[in-house]
Design an enzyme around this catalytic site. Structure first.
Site, short mmCIF file in Angstrom:
data_model
loop_
_atom_site.label_atom_id
_atom_site.label_comp_id
_atom_site.label_asym_id
_atom_site.label_seq_id
_atom_site.Cartn_x
_atom_site.Cartn_y
_atom_site.Cartn_z
N GLY A 40 -2.27 -13.49 -56.83
CA GLY A 40 -1.35 -14.19 -55.95
C GLY A 40 0.11 -13.85 -56.23
N CYS A 68 6.64 -29.48 -69.24
CA CYS A 68 6.97 -29.39 -70.68
C CYS A 68 6.15 -28.31 -71.35
CB CYS A 68 6.67 -30.70 -71.39
SG CYS A 68 7.62 -32.05 -70.76
#
Ligand SMILES: *Cc1c(COP(=O)(O)O)cnc(C)c1O
Length: 394
Positions: free
Chosen positions: A72, A326
């Site tokens: 992709g 994170c």
């Protein structure tokens, strides 16, 4: 060992065993280079051709409009960079949305550094691109509109046909990142006026590192990988035959059971959505209630950190994903959740669950129990929640 509950199918999917079996002979026996003339080369070439035909027909496209790529991200990079470079004489302006995958957004920042101009169109509170804004953004020097088919975080499905019609009316090319949508929902490139489309094998139970870019006949964008004559000279490099064969099998399986599989996923999705809403206080469903991928659940829980929730779910063998990034080295909340208008602190407390047809209602029950227990535990440790409760009591 604890049984794994896998609810991160937007990140990647399990390779289907039929897919693996289909691939194996192309490692062991039919390992020839498709460009060679002897028979094991010809066998490989034939297999690649068959997959190309299968993918083309799944989209209402022609065989020579399908180009195999490394996935992709490569397809998105190729579509954006090559279109920008090829059509420079017409203009250097591209329109996209604020909620694209980083494969599109970071490619756009790269292009901005090269002197191109990008307009990032807003979405509404459900994550649907604002069509009036999109149309107003078109200028004489606009060469491309790139809007994703379905969002990987909140599952929102865009009005692709309408966007295609706007692009066509203004003579602008239209690319869509359909990595989350292809082989999950029906797509017809002619009916939707799609000029270029990116897809990736590992998002529909195929192997990783293989995908394709559909390029409509007549669009002369530059080749992206220079070298041999593979993919009609537009994407060089010996074909990833095993990957292509595996992706072909995954396409076959997905299209055979698309409706059935979507219905099963919707049932699991709606069960999760309903029970979480009813049983976990102070939560919010992100994304559109109706125009939504069958597999996607995305909730924000007030007063908690999504990362803590993920880690504690992992200790119970549950694989999920959060809105903040994170784990990928950034403390910023998701650009998608900010774009739909969530304040930072709420965006931080987000959880994405993406099901597959292999999941069961029993697994959903276990996940809901785990979420209730963990959210409660985390809130009891949260000073913000303590303040909130105190204020409520007054
Ligand atoms: C996963 C994903 C990509 C990247 O695909 P890869 O094959 O992993 O490079 C791009 N866009 C969207 C929407 C995705 O979900």
């Amino acid at each position: 060992m604890q049984k794994l509950i896998y609810l991160d199918n937007a990140a990647t999917t399990k390779t289907a065993s039929e897919v693996v079996n289909e691939m194996l002979p192309y490692f062991t026996e039919n390992y020839g280079n498709p460009s060679s003339i002897y028979s094991i080369g010809a066998t490989a070439k034939e297999a690649v051709t068959k997959v190309r035909e299968r993918i083309a027909s799944s989209l209402g496209a022609k065989n020579n409009e399908i180009y195999f790529t490394g996935g992709g991200s490569e397809s998105d990079n190729w579509a954006l960079i090559a279109t920008a470079q090829t059509y420079e004489a017409k203009g250097k302006h591209i329109i996209t949305s604020k909620i694209e995958h980083h494969a599109v957004l970071h490619t756009c920042s790269y292009l901005e550094k090269q002197g191109y101009e990008i307009t990032y169109v807003d979405v509404d509170e459900n994550g649907i691109v604002k069509l009036d804004e999109l149309e107003k953004a078109i200028r004489p020097d606009t060469v491309l509109i790139s809007v994703m088919f379905a969002n990987n975080e909140i599952g929102t499905i865009q009005p692709i046909k309408e966007i295609g019609a706007i692009a066509k009316a203004h003579g602008v090319l239209f690319h869509t990142d359909a990595v989350q949508a292809y082989a999950h929902v029906p797509i017809d490139v002619d009916e939707m006026n799609i000029d270029m489309l990116s897809a990736s094998g590992h998002k529909f139970h195929g192997p990783k590192g293989i995908g394709f870019l559909y390029i409509r006949t007549g669009i002369k964008i530059r080749s992206f990988i220079h070298g041999g004559q593979q993919e009609r000279g537009r994407r060089a490099g010996t074909e990833n035959v095993t990957g292509i064969v595996g992706m072909g099998k995954a396409v076959e399986l997905s299209f055979l059971r698309m409706e059935e599989s979507a219905a099963k996923q919707r049932e699991l999705r709606d069960y999760l959505i309903k029970r979480i809403k009813e049983e976990v206080p102070h939560c919010r469903l992100n994304g559109d209630g109706v125009r939504r991928l069958p597999n996607n659940v995305n909730y924000s829980f007030q007063f908690i950190e999504g990362e803590s929730l993920l880690i504690m779910l992992d200790m119970k063998g549950i694989c999920a994903s959060s809105g903040s990034a994170c784990t990928s080295g950034s403390l910023d909340p998701s650009h998608v959740l900010l774009a739909i208008g969530l304040p930072h602190e709420i965006a931080h407390g987000s959880l994405r669950l993406t099901v597959s047809e292999e999941n069961t209602i029993e697994e959903m029950d276990a996940v809901i129990d785990a979420i209730k227990e963990i959210v409660d535990k985390l809130r009891k440790m949260s000073p913000l929640y303590e303040d909130f409760i105190k204020k409520q009591k007054k």
